[in-house]
Design a protein around this motif. Structure first.
Motif, short mmCIF file in Angstrom:
data_model
loop_
_atom_site.label_atom_id
_atom_site.label_comp_id
_atom_site.label_asym_id
_atom_site.label_seq_id
_atom_site.Cartn_x
_atom_site.Cartn_y
_atom_site.Cartn_z
N SER A 141 0.83 -1.20 0.00
CA SER A 141 0.00 0.00 0.00
C SER A 141 0.87 1.25 0.00
CB SER A 141 -0.90 0.00 1.24
OG SER A 141 -1.69 -1.16 1.26
N TRP A 196 2.68 2.64 3.08
CA TRP A 196 1.53 2.82 3.96
C TRP A 196 1.19 1.48 4.58
CZ3 TRP A 196 -4.15 3.17 2.23
CH2 TRP A 196 -4.93 3.80 3.20
N LYS A 197 0.92 1.44 5.87
CA LYS A 197 0.78 0.19 6.61
C LYS A 197 -0.45 -0.65 6.28
CE LYS A 197 1.11 -1.87 11.09
NZ LYS A 197 1.58 -1.76 12.42
N PRO A 198 -1.64 -0.08 6.06
CA PRO A 198 -2.81 -0.96 5.87
C PRO A 198 -2.63 -1.98 4.75
CG PRO A 198 -3.53 1.29 6.18
CD PRO A 198 -2.04 1.33 6.05
N ASN A 199 -2.97 -3.23 5.06
CA ASN A 199 -2.91 -4.31 4.07
C ASN A 199 -4.31 -4.69 3.60
OD1 ASN A 199 -0.09 -4.64 4.19
ND2 ASN A 199 -0.33 -5.74 6.12
N ASP A 219 -8.20 -2.14 7.71
CA ASP A 219 -7.08 -1.54 8.46
C ASP A 219 -7.04 -0.02 8.32
OD1 ASP A 219 -6.29 -4.11 9.10
OD2 ASP A 219 -4.76 -4.20 7.53
N ILE A 220 -7.87 0.55 7.44
CA ILE A 220 -7.85 2.00 7.22
C ILE A 220 -8.66 2.66 8.34
CG2 ILE A 220 -8.46 3.89 5.66
CD1 ILE A 220 -8.12 1.86 3.35
N THR A 221 -7.96 3.46 9.13
CA THR A 221 -8.55 4.14 10.29
C THR A 221 -8.10 5.59 10.27
OG1 THR A 221 -6.65 3.67 11.69
CG2 THR A 221 -8.42 2.01 11.66
N HIS A 246 -6.27 6.88 12.43
CA HIS A 246 -4.87 6.81 12.82
C HIS A 246 -3.97 6.54 11.61
CE1 HIS A 246 -1.15 5.04 14.50
NE2 HIS A 246 -1.32 6.01 15.40
N SER A 247 -4.40 5.65 10.72
CA SER A 247 -3.58 5.33 9.55
C SER A 247 -3.51 6.49 8.56
CB SER A 247 -4.10 4.07 8.85
OG SER A 247 -5.32 4.32 8.19
N LEU A 248 -4.43 7.44 8.69
CA LEU A 248 -4.45 8.62 7.82
C LEU A 248 -4.05 9.89 8.57
CD1 LEU A 248 -7.81 7.76 6.02
CD2 LEU A 248 -5.52 7.64 5.02
N SER A 249 -3.47 9.74 9.75
CA SER A 249 -3.15 10.89 10.59
C SER A 249 -2.14 11.85 9.96
CB SER A 249 -2.66 10.44 11.97
OG SER A 249 -1.48 9.67 11.83
#
Length: 174
Positions: free
Chosen positions: A78, A89-92, A96-98, A100-103
């Motif tokens: 990602s 980008w961490k989400p696999n 997993d998209i939160t 926090h993942s878009l902070s």
């Protein structure tokens, strides 16, 4: 490159042939099938009409089930693309998209006008909490499949707009 060259050389012939065809008259009976326009417009997927893009701009050039090719470099997994910056980008998975993942979008400047969220193979319903978070940063959110996310990013970036993309690999199905 050869495919692109063939598409570019075929486009003028296609336009000429479309201009020469007479306008279709509507059939008198409703059971007659309409002609397919898909063949006429399928070249859109293979060519880029904005050809003079500066070398320092990011351009998605391809995708696989596991990653993307951007400016000739193959990236696995990602990605977050902000302006002309590519980040792993961490989400696999879509789940997993939160916020926090878009902070990152709380601090990035200039603020992108739109975030294109590439959901993988299929468009997914975005969690309302994620929508609220993105809206709170002043960014619009558009969720599409990753293939269309890459294309949309290219077009908006080439127009000089401040745009961001958060894309999952195309092989992600949920």
């Amino acid at each position: 490159m050869a495919i692109r060259q063939r598409a570019v050389t075929a486009l003028p012939n296609l336009i000429r042939s479309l201009r020469k065809e007479p306008l279709l008259k509507p059939p008198h009976n409703n059971s007659a099938a309409l002609p397919s326009l898909r063949r006429a417009f399928s070249l859109y997927d293979q060519i880029n009409l904005i050809d003079n893009v500066p070398d320092d701009q990011l351009r998605f050039e391809g995708y696989t089930d596991t990653g993307f090719t951007i400016n000739g470099v193959q990236y696995e997994g990602s990605l977050l693309c902000v302006g002309n910056l590519v980040l792993s980008w961490k989400p696999n998975n879509f789940s997993d998209i939160t916020p926090h993942s878009l902070s990152l979008f709380q601090v990035v400047r200039p603020i992108p006008e739109i975030l294109i969220l590439g959901c993988g193979r299929n468009i997914q319903h975005v969690d309302p909490e994620v929508r609220r978070f993105i809206r709170s940063t002043g960014i619009k959110l558009e969720a599409v499949d990753s293939r269309n996310a890459a294309s949309t990013y290219n077009i908006l970036n080439e127009e000089g707009r401040v745009v961001a993309a958060a894309v999952l690999p195309y092989g992600v199905s949920s």
